[in-house]
Scaffold this active site. Structure first.
Site, PDB file in Angstrom:
ATOM      1  N   HIS B 203       0.839  -1.207   0.000  1.00  0.00           N
ATOM      2  CA  HIS B 203       0.000   0.000   0.000  1.00  0.00           C
ATOM      3  C   HIS B 203       0.872   1.255   0.000  1.00  0.00           C
ATOM      4  O   HIS B 203       1.954   1.267   0.579  1.00  0.00           O
ATOM      5  CB  HIS B 203      -0.940  -0.014   1.209  1.00  0.00           C
ATOM      6  CG  HIS B 203      -1.930  -1.132   1.138  1.00  0.00           C
ATOM      7  ND1 HIS B 203      -2.490  -1.709   2.244  1.00  0.00           N
ATOM      8  CD2 HIS B 203      -2.434  -1.794   0.069  1.00  0.00           C
ATOM      9  CE1 HIS B 203      -3.311  -2.674   1.865  1.00  0.00           C
ATOM     10  NE2 HIS B 203      -3.284  -2.751   0.547  1.00  0.00           N
ATOM     11  N   SER B 375       5.047  -0.588  -9.195  1.00  0.00           N
ATOM     12  CA  SER B 375       5.826  -0.711  -7.969  1.00  0.00           C
ATOM     13  C   SER B 375       6.569   0.614  -7.785  1.00  0.00           C
ATOM     14  O   SER B 375       6.478   1.506  -8.616  1.00  0.00           O
ATOM     15  CB  SER B 375       6.789  -1.894  -8.065  1.00  0.00           C
ATOM     16  OG  SER B 375       7.590  -1.745  -9.206  1.00  0.00           O
ATOM     17  N   HIS B 399      -4.801  -5.352 -12.376  1.00  0.00           N
ATOM     18  CA  HIS B 399      -4.844  -4.386 -11.272  1.00  0.00           C
ATOM     19  C   HIS B 399      -3.475  -3.829 -10.915  1.00  0.00           C
ATOM     20  O   HIS B 399      -3.373  -2.865 -10.184  1.00  0.00           O
ATOM     21  CB  HIS B 399      -5.519  -4.987 -10.046  1.00  0.00           C
ATOM     22  CG  HIS B 399      -4.618  -5.791  -9.144  1.00  0.00           C
ATOM     23  ND1 HIS B 399      -3.806  -6.803  -9.585  1.00  0.00           N
ATOM     24  CD2 HIS B 399      -4.409  -5.713  -7.815  1.00  0.00           C
ATOM     25  CE1 HIS B 399      -3.155  -7.313  -8.570  1.00  0.00           C
ATOM     26  NE2 HIS B 399      -3.484  -6.680  -7.494  1.00  0.00           N
TER      27      HIS B 399
END
Lengths: 139, 476
Positions: B203, B375, B399
């Protein structure tokens, strides 16, 4: 050789395993493996205790319940644990965990664990007679 | 090895025909290179999903599919309640309604460059992230239930946003059918002080620069152009969603035999949609969707507070908010006839095409924004849903990059300090409470997000609109 914990790879997350001569000690080691996902267990002082009771239809579900109970108490008490005592009676578990409130600077926690999963979930006696209790945890 | 039965339908579509208990085929959308790189477990898991009762059409895997729990991450499956279809707690996962929202800032890359260091520091200080972090909001029982029923609408009513925000969120910011009473006291306790927190793991909150536009018309409709600065927030329903996942997974595993459901993998824990347990889970899961929407709304508010302090001319309007771990009731054409289906997306993004009635008026002509996170050091993408996508995998797309390497392997290969320094040398500021966490999330631990997005585009799942690169990344 002493009882031990280890991590094993999962593509998205990480597996934890406890290995010990007795099943209860394997559950204790799996708990240490869970903590080691978050931080180095030796950084956590055993200052206060939390007691646990879990029950499940079988040994494997009991391992997941035990680890999830630890995850819940760590999340809601903002604690980390470093020492465990587990007693098993059939598929009922009584345990005590020792630990302290999270100190980010001292514990340097890496990641919180969302939950213990049924992936690679195995609780079995190895050919050498030792017990292995393992599953993947979602981080 | 189940993938030995893989056959190629077209350049970017692969199939494993039904065998044994499989009720439908397993279909994979990917380039040959991505298929070759997929873990054998992805094929096994997609085939296991194909055995579940009431599954419609196929068990799908997106180009970023990787080894998950029961479902592959990047898995899509739809179930028909009238055909004995199931809802699967494992098919939604622990981080219910984890998703991405992207905000405009009105700033240019040059303007950002001048303030990026104080901005990074202020975002890191103001947005709670990492293990043990808590929000300032404390919800009593009544407020908790109102939040679980109201989602981002509730958050906006509390002063954390506006009606304009709600238009740009799936379900207009509030998932209907939530039943806060189906959420346990333990799950609510776990969420008590976690509202407005990012969490940890993959996250993040990123300040990003638009570096490339592939579809000028869609980019104009979305209000973005090259050198614009946006903010993307990736997080979910926090402890509440994790606890709901944990509790219902166990309940469904134990109840499955009584419902006559054979689970090839316990993590596929399911219950019939029309059963009391299935309905209770749906009520709890929808509450968790609202929790995630409220959480991202509160983090948006915190982000706006930081920008207002550092650069008051910024205006953080919401571009869009997508959730990628959900089960939603949708109407899709099956054999030419509309059918009401329970569509599970585990690590997959909804990608409605132009004209869909769920889309806000301002986006209806162009299609739904599909927000794809990369990332730390790599690109993120904005795509748009297409008409064609409806005929692929129930209007679904990828996603994110998807992991290519375990956390275990990543920490052996990289040191967090080195990752932070190398990215800083490339102008990307990382702020994180955990260096080991940074190592686990090192860019090299992920698949090439550009290859994933190219495959999604080529397979007709969604169309590329723009590429973004990070400038500031706050990691939990």
């Amino acid at each position: 050789m002493d009882a031990y914990w280890q991590h094993f790879p999962h593509e998205a997350d990480i597996g934890v395993a406890g290995v010990a001569p007795e099943l209860a000690a394997a559950f204790e080691q799996a708990a240490l493996g869970l903590i080691a996902v978050i931080c180095e267990p030796q950084r956590v002082r055993a200052l206060s205790t939390v007691d646990f009771i879990c029950s499940a239809p079988d040994k494997e579900l009991l391992l997941v319940d035990w680890l999830n109970a630890l995850i819940f108490e760590m999340a809601t008490r903002h604690m980390l644990f470093s020492r465990f005592e587990v007693q098993l009676e059939g598929t009922q578990l009584h345990a005590r965990a020792w630990g302290e409130v999270v100190d980010v600077a001292r514990h340097q926690p890496t990641v919180e664990v969302k939950g213990a999963t049924y992936t690679e979930l195995k609780v079995f006696q190895q050919p050498d007679g030792w017990w292995r209790a393992q599953c993947v945890v979602d981080v | 090895m189940v993938q030995q039965r893989l056959t190629q339908r077209s350049e970017f579509e692969w199939e494993i025909a039904p065998v044994g208990a499989m009720r439908v085929p397993a279909v994979f959308f990917a380039s040959k290179a991505l298929i070759d790189a997929m873990d054998a477990k992805v094929f096994e898991q997609a085939c296991n999903v194909a055995t579940l009762p009431g599954i419609v059409q196929a068990s799908y895997a997106m180009p970023d599919a990787h080894w998950g729990y029961g479902f592959p991450i990047g898995g899509v499956a739809a179930f028909d309640a009238e055909a004995g279809g199931v809802v699967s707690a494992g098919g939604v996962g622990f981080d219910i309604s984890c998703g991405v929202r992207t905000l405009h800032t009105g700033l240019t890359a040059a303007q950002l460059e001048r303030i990026k260091i104080p901005l990074a520091d202020a975002l890191f200080e103001h947005v709670p992230a990492g293990v043990g972090s808590t929000g300032t909001l404390r919800l009593n029982d009544k407020a908790m239930d109102a939040m679980l029923g109201g989602g981002a609408q509730w958050a906006a009513e509390q002063g954390f946003g506006s009606a304009a925000d709600l238009e740009r969120i799936e379900e207009h910011g509030r998932m209907s059918g939530a039943v806060p009473g189906a959420v346990s006291a333990q799950a609510k306790k776990r969420q008590r002080d976690e509202m407005g927190t990012l969490g940890s793991g993959n996250h993040y909150l990123e300040v990003q620069r638009v570096v490339e536009v592939f579809d000028a018309a869609a980019a104009a409709a979305f209000g973005i152009k090259v050198d614009d600065v946006v903010v993307s927030i990736h997080c979910g329903s926090r402890g509440l969603g994790h606890q709901i996942g944990t509790e219902y997974l166990k309940e469904m595993v134990v109840a499955a035999p009584a419902y006559g459901i054979h689970l090839p993998d316990r993590e596929l824990a399911s219950a019939p949609i029309d059963s009391p347990l299935g309905q209770r889970y749906l009520g709890a899961m929808r509450s968790a969707i609202n929790c995630a929407l409220a959480n991202r709304q509160i983090i948006t508010h915190l982000t706006r507070e930081v920008f207002a302090r550092i650069t008051p001319q910024a205006r953080l309007d919401l571009l869009y908010d997508v959730s990628h771990n959900t089960c939603k009731v949708e109407e899709h054409l099956i054999d030419g006839r509309p059918q009401r289906l329970f569509v599970h997306r585990k690590g997959a993004t909804r990608a409605f095409g132009p004209g869909h009635r769920e889309l806000p008026e301002t986006l209806r002509a162009i299609g739904q924004p599909v927000l794809i996170g990369g990332s730390m050091g790599t690109s993120s993408y904005i795509l748009v849903g297409t008409k064609e996508s409806e005929t692929r995998a129930f209007s679904s797309a990828c996603h994110g990059a998807g992991r290519a390497m375990s956390r275990h392997a990543a920490t052996r290969q990289w040191h967090g300090r080195n990752v932070v320094d190398e990215l800083a040398a490339r102008g990307i500021l990382i702020r994180s409470p955990s260096l080991r966490g940074v190592a686990e999330e090192a860019p090299g631990a992920y698949k090439d997000v550009s290859a994933v997005v190219d495959a999604a585009d080529a397979a007709g799942l969604a169309r590329k609109v723009a590429r973004l690169v990070p400038v500031v990344c706050v990691k939990g």
